[in-house]
Design an enzyme around this catalytic site. Structure first.
Site, mmCIF file in Angstrom:
data_model
loop_
_atom_site.group_PDB
_atom_site.id
_atom_site.type_symbol
_atom_site.label_atom_id
_atom_site.label_comp_id
_atom_site.label_asym_id
_atom_site.label_seq_id
_atom_site.Cartn_x
_atom_site.Cartn_y
_atom_site.Cartn_z
ATOM 1 N N GLY A 13 3.720 -12.909 4.084
ATOM 2 C CA GLY A 13 3.270 -12.494 2.753
ATOM 3 C C GLY A 13 4.208 -13.002 1.672
ATOM 4 O O GLY A 13 4.271 -12.459 0.568
ATOM 5 N N ARG A 15 4.184 -15.342 -0.306
ATOM 6 C CA ARG A 15 3.659 -15.856 -1.583
ATOM 7 C C ARG A 15 2.986 -14.758 -2.392
ATOM 8 O O ARG A 15 2.405 -15.014 -3.437
ATOM 9 C CB ARG A 15 2.641 -16.957 -1.309
ATOM 10 C CG ARG A 15 3.281 -18.124 -0.613
ATOM 11 C CD ARG A 15 2.382 -19.339 -0.705
ATOM 12 N NE ARG A 15 2.619 -20.186 0.429
ATOM 13 C CZ ARG A 15 1.683 -20.801 1.134
ATOM 14 N NH1 ARG A 15 0.410 -20.649 0.810
ATOM 15 N NH2 ARG A 15 2.006 -21.570 2.133
ATOM 16 N N TYR A 139 -4.551 3.474 5.146
ATOM 17 C CA TYR A 139 -3.449 2.550 4.856
ATOM 18 C C TYR A 139 -2.104 3.181 5.234
ATOM 19 O O TYR A 139 -1.275 2.570 5.921
ATOM 20 C CB TYR A 139 -3.488 2.210 3.360
ATOM 21 C CG TYR A 139 -2.328 1.414 2.846
ATOM 22 C CD1 TYR A 139 -2.071 0.141 3.330
ATOM 23 C CD2 TYR A 139 -1.501 1.923 1.843
ATOM 24 C CE1 TYR A 139 -0.993 -0.598 2.835
ATOM 25 C CE2 TYR A 139 -0.437 1.198 1.350
ATOM 26 C CZ TYR A 139 -0.188 -0.065 1.848
ATOM 27 O OH TYR A 139 0.870 -0.784 1.357
ATOM 28 N N LYS A 143 0.553 2.074 8.337
ATOM 29 C CA LYS A 143 1.941 1.691 8.055
ATOM 30 C C LYS A 143 2.927 2.630 8.754
ATOM 31 O O LYS A 143 3.981 2.206 9.219
ATOM 32 C CB LYS A 143 2.191 1.724 6.543
ATOM 33 C CG LYS A 143 1.531 0.573 5.795
ATOM 34 C CD LYS A 143 2.371 -0.675 5.962
ATOM 35 C CE LYS A 143 2.001 -1.727 4.933
ATOM 36 N NZ LYS A 143 2.916 -2.869 4.971
ATOM 37 N N PRO A 166 8.980 1.812 0.091
ATOM 38 C CA PRO A 166 9.083 1.676 -1.369
ATOM 39 C C PRO A 166 8.111 2.585 -2.115
ATOM 40 O O PRO A 166 7.021 2.885 -1.633
ATOM 41 C CB PRO A 166 8.717 0.213 -1.638
ATOM 42 C CG PRO A 166 8.512 -0.429 -0.316
ATOM 43 C CD PRO A 166 8.342 0.654 0.698
ATOM 44 N N ASN A 168 5.693 3.185 -5.658
ATOM 45 C CA ASN A 168 4.646 2.309 -6.225
ATOM 46 C C ASN A 168 5.305 1.155 -6.983
ATOM 47 O O ASN A 168 6.080 1.386 -7.909
ATOM 48 C CB ASN A 168 3.779 3.100 -7.225
ATOM 49 C CG ASN A 168 2.781 4.020 -6.544
ATOM 50 O OD1 ASN A 168 3.078 4.635 -5.530
ATOM 51 N ND2 ASN A 168 1.596 4.125 -7.121
ATOM 52 N N LEU A 169 4.952 -0.054 -6.599
ATOM 53 C CA LEU A 169 5.560 -1.239 -7.225
ATOM 54 C C LEU A 169 4.771 -1.676 -8.447
ATOM 55 O O LEU A 169 3.561 -1.459 -8.536
ATOM 56 C CB LEU A 169 5.595 -2.403 -6.231
ATOM 57 C CG LEU A 169 6.381 -2.167 -4.951
ATOM 58 C CD1 LEU A 169 6.323 -3.415 -4.076
ATOM 59 C CD2 LEU A 169 7.821 -1.788 -5.257
ATOM 60 N N HIS A 182 -3.578 -1.613 -9.043
ATOM 61 C CA HIS A 182 -2.928 -0.323 -9.258
ATOM 62 C C HIS A 182 -2.943 0.050 -10.739
ATOM 63 O O HIS A 182 -3.375 -0.719 -11.594
ATOM 64 C CB HIS A 182 -1.494 -0.362 -8.732
ATOM 65 C CG HIS A 182 -1.410 -0.255 -7.247
ATOM 66 N ND1 HIS A 182 -1.330 -1.372 -6.437
ATOM 67 C CD2 HIS A 182 -1.411 0.812 -6.417
ATOM 68 C CE1 HIS A 182 -1.277 -0.960 -5.173
ATOM 69 N NE2 HIS A 182 -1.330 0.340 -5.133
HETATM 70 P P1 GDP Z 1 -2.094 5.413 -5.877
HETATM 71 O O1 GDP Z 1 -0.692 5.605 -6.339
HETATM 72 O O2 GDP Z 1 -2.163 4.960 -4.466
HETATM 73 O O3 GDP Z 1 -2.941 6.637 -6.138
HETATM 74 O O4 GDP Z 1 -2.701 4.170 -6.681
HETATM 75 P P2 GDP Z 1 -3.073 3.775 -8.184
HETATM 76 O O5 GDP Z 1 -1.951 3.049 -8.788
HETATM 77 O O6 GDP Z 1 -4.372 3.045 -8.072
HETATM 78 O O7 GDP Z 1 -3.359 5.127 -8.990
HETATM 79 C C1 GDP Z 1 -2.353 5.958 -9.484
HETATM 80 C C2 GDP Z 1 -2.952 7.037 -10.395
HETATM 81 O O8 GDP Z 1 -3.377 6.442 -11.629
HETATM 82 C C3 GDP Z 1 -4.175 7.773 -9.835
HETATM 83 O O9 GDP Z 1 -4.070 9.149 -10.179
HETATM 84 C C4 GDP Z 1 -5.336 7.127 -10.602
HETATM 85 O O10 GDP Z 1 -6.457 7.986 -10.709
HETATM 86 C C5 GDP Z 1 -4.686 6.904 -11.968
HETATM 87 N N1 GDP Z 1 -5.334 5.897 -12.840
HETATM 88 C C6 GDP Z 1 -5.707 6.110 -14.133
HETATM 89 N N2 GDP Z 1 -6.287 5.025 -14.649
HETATM 90 C C7 GDP Z 1 -6.269 4.070 -13.687
HETATM 91 C C8 GDP Z 1 -6.723 2.717 -13.648
HETATM 92 O O11 GDP Z 1 -7.242 2.155 -14.594
HETATM 93 N N3 GDP Z 1 -6.521 2.056 -12.463
HETATM 94 C C9 GDP Z 1 -5.916 2.629 -11.386
HETATM 95 N N4 GDP Z 1 -5.749 1.924 -10.261
HETATM 96 N N5 GDP Z 1 -5.504 3.923 -11.405
HETATM 97 C C10 GDP Z 1 -5.664 4.629 -12.543
#
Ligand code: GDP
Length: 323
Positions: A13, A15, A139, A143, A166, A168-169, A182
């Site tokens: 991974g 790249r 997922y 892991k 880690p 959340n990146l 994300h």
């Molecule tokens: P998680 O950390 O695995 O839940 O992944 P995410 O980064 O996708 O989401 C983090 C939090 O952000 C969750 O509570 C989502 O509901 C919220 N969230 C709010 N707006 C957004 C958006 O536009 N995209 C994503 N991915 N999450 C969002």
């Protein structure tokens, strides 16, 4: 940071989003011989291809970062794929490392592996005390299983595999696709597009009440390279900042940095996911002297600047990393 770790590194991974940062960080720290194949060169969900890659490249150090990942919606849509791909890739890479007598293996897990209601801050010893949040359990469990595998291979075969978890990146080169990415890239893109179109409001997912801990990708790469060199042990290690932020506060912060002044509307029909995430980061500090150095706001500015330049250079779809 100590002497350069000798020999060739293979970064699966390499790249991708984190992989490219790890390759850059390893180079900067003196590793000169790095192999970083993409999915087109080796499909690691196929055991023969994983074994052939290791036999062909004969690395001394392997950093396994190849993964099928995405945000909360990507996890909801792909529970089967995310379980299968992440479990098989990991199993094949660890076994191929054993066959080739690899000296050091780094496997990267995820905070999604923690039980849904882990007491704060998440301590590594709590990893097995419950089932993960439903939206990311396939997922997370795939892991988590790799931790058991790495420990079993250390015990039975003496393979020096370590396991990192880690937070959340985020950072430059993240996946800016609105459905599969994300929250941070999602919000940056939504706010930029709303700002440019002078939209009075933006709709965001969930209630805004959950918290997350965010780690800048360059800091995570630093942790991976340090751990590869300095840590050898069976205990999993959290990698993070030890700070959490509510999604609603994150959204307000990003809107301000992007220059979007409209209304933020929450859509509770979309899932919130895990209620809170904050890691105990003392183990990484004790074991290999890692602490994150990029404050959230500085990292967000970097990420926003990168995406603004990428948007100018071409359509957003071309900027998204392959999950
Ligand atoms: P998680 O950390 O695995 O839940 O992944 P995410 O980064 O996708 O989401 C983090 C939090 O952000 C969750 O509570 C989502 O509901 C919220 N969230 C709010 N707006 C957004 C958006 O536009 N995209 C994503 N991915 N999450 C969002």
């Amino acid at each position: 940071m100590g002497e350069p770790y000798p020999g060739r590194w293979l970064v699966t991974g390499g790249r991708g989003f984190l992989g490219a940062a790890v390759v850059a960080c390893a180079r900067a720290s003196g590793v000169t011989d790095i192999v970083a194949p993409g999915r087109d060169e080796a499909d690691l969900t196929r055991q023969v291809e994983a074994e052939a890659l290791l036999a062909r490249t004969r690395p001394e150090t392997v950093v396994h970062l190849a993964a099928r990942v995405g945000g909360i919606e990507a996890n909801r849509r792909n529970p089967g794929l995310f379980f299968y791909a992440n479990a098989t890739m990991g199993i094949h890479v660890v076994e191929a490392c054993r066959q080739q007598g690899v000296r050091k293996l780094v496997v990267v897990g995820t905070t999604c592996a923690y039980p849904r209601l882990t007491p704060l801050p998440f301590r590594e010893d709590d990893l097995w005390n419950g089932y993960p949040e439903a939206t990311n359990a396939p997922y997370g469990v795939a892991k988590r299983a790799l931790l058991t595998m790495v420990r079993a291979y250390r015990e039975q075969y003496g393979l020096d595999g370590i396991y990192l978890l880690p937070a959340n990146l985020y950072g430059p080169r993240d996946n800016f696709d609105l459905e599969s990415g994300h929250v941070i890239p999602g919000l940056i893109r939504r706010f930029m597009e709303a700002r440019d179109a002078a939209q009075p409001a933006v709709r965001l997912w969930g209630t805004g009440q959950p918290t997350r801990e965010f780690l800048y990708v360059g800091d995570c790469a630093d942790a991976v390279v340090r751990a590869a060199r300095l840590y050898s042990g069976a205990d999993p290690v959290n990698i993070g900042t030890g700070r959490e932020i509510r999604i609603a506060d994150l959204a307000a912060l990003i809107a301000g940095l992007v220059g979007y002044g409209g209304e933020l509307r929450w859509d509770p029909a979309r899932p919130d996911g895990q209620p809170r995430r904050r890691l105990d980061v003392t183990r990484a500090s004790h074991l290999f002297g890692f602490s994150a150095t990029t404050p959230l706001e500085a990292g967000l500015r970097e990420t926003i600047a990168w995406y603004a330049a990428a948007r100018k250079a071409g359509p957003p779809e071309q900027q998204a990393r392959g999950a």
